[in-house]
Design a protein around this motif. Structure first.
Motif, mmCIF file in Angstrom:
data_model
loop_
_atom_site.group_PDB
_atom_site.id
_atom_site.type_symbol
_atom_site.label_atom_id
_atom_site.label_comp_id
_atom_site.label_asym_id
_atom_site.label_seq_id
_atom_site.Cartn_x
_atom_site.Cartn_y
_atom_site.Cartn_z
ATOM 1 N N LYS A 95 0.831 -1.202 0.000
ATOM 2 C CA LYS A 95 0.000 0.000 0.000
ATOM 3 C C LYS A 95 0.867 1.254 0.000
ATOM 4 O O LYS A 95 0.553 2.240 -0.666
ATOM 5 C CB LYS A 95 -0.926 0.020 1.213
ATOM 6 N N ALA A 96 1.962 1.222 0.742
ATOM 7 C CA ALA A 96 2.853 2.380 0.796
ATOM 8 C C ALA A 96 3.491 2.619 -0.566
ATOM 9 O O ALA A 96 3.604 3.766 -1.025
ATOM 10 C CB ALA A 96 3.925 2.163 1.853
ATOM 11 N N ILE A 97 3.883 1.548 -1.232
ATOM 12 C CA ILE A 97 4.481 1.681 -2.561
ATOM 13 C C ILE A 97 3.439 2.194 -3.547
ATOM 14 O O ILE A 97 3.715 3.084 -4.373
ATOM 15 C CB ILE A 97 5.069 0.325 -3.025
ATOM 16 N N ALA A 98 2.219 1.645 -3.465
ATOM 17 C CA ALA A 98 1.149 2.069 -4.388
ATOM 18 C C ALA A 98 0.780 3.526 -4.154
ATOM 19 O O ALA A 98 0.601 4.295 -5.112
ATOM 20 C CB ALA A 98 -0.073 1.171 -4.213
ATOM 21 N N SER A 99 0.644 3.940 -2.902
ATOM 22 C CA SER A 99 0.287 5.336 -2.614
ATOM 23 C C SER A 99 1.431 6.276 -2.994
ATOM 24 O O SER A 99 1.207 7.393 -3.433
ATOM 25 C CB SER A 99 -0.083 5.507 -1.144
#
Length: 109
Positions: A95-99
């Motif tokens: 999620k951190a990479i996607a955001s």
């Protein structure tokens, strides 16, 4: 049973002997339910004192080793809860990479 019938002592009652130790006053010759003396104060070292004093610690451990050996299967942290936590950490990373990639796309516009 009639209240006028003679009452007999049961033969099952234990009798205190000279070797019987009272658990309340720690004296010999009687049981706790027969005890009339107050409970003595017995001092015991606190957990901190035991850990700080090497002489007391030596009583707990033999040769500096634990008194009980822990099997290897319990030393490893491979339980169900650990697997769940690892999975959640991976999801957070994704999620951190996607955001992070979404914020970069917005910055380019």
């Amino acid at each position: 049973m009639s209240k006028f019938a003679p009452h007999r002592k049961s033969l099952n009652n234990p009798r205190s002997t000279s070797t019987t130790i009272c658990q309340k006053c720690l004296k010999t010759g009687h049981f706790i339910y027969e005890c009339k003396s107050p409970r003595p104060y017995v001092t015991r070292p606190s957990r901190t004192e035991i850990l700080e004093n090497p002489k007391l610690l030596a009583k707990l451990k033999a040769d500096g080793e634990p008194s009980v050996e822990v099997p290897e299967e319990f030393q490893k942290q491979s339980g169900t809860a650990n697997r769940i936590l690892e999975g959640k950490e991976k999801e957070r990373e994704k999620k951190a990479i996607a955001s992070d990639s979404k914020s970069r796309k917005k910055a380019r516009r």
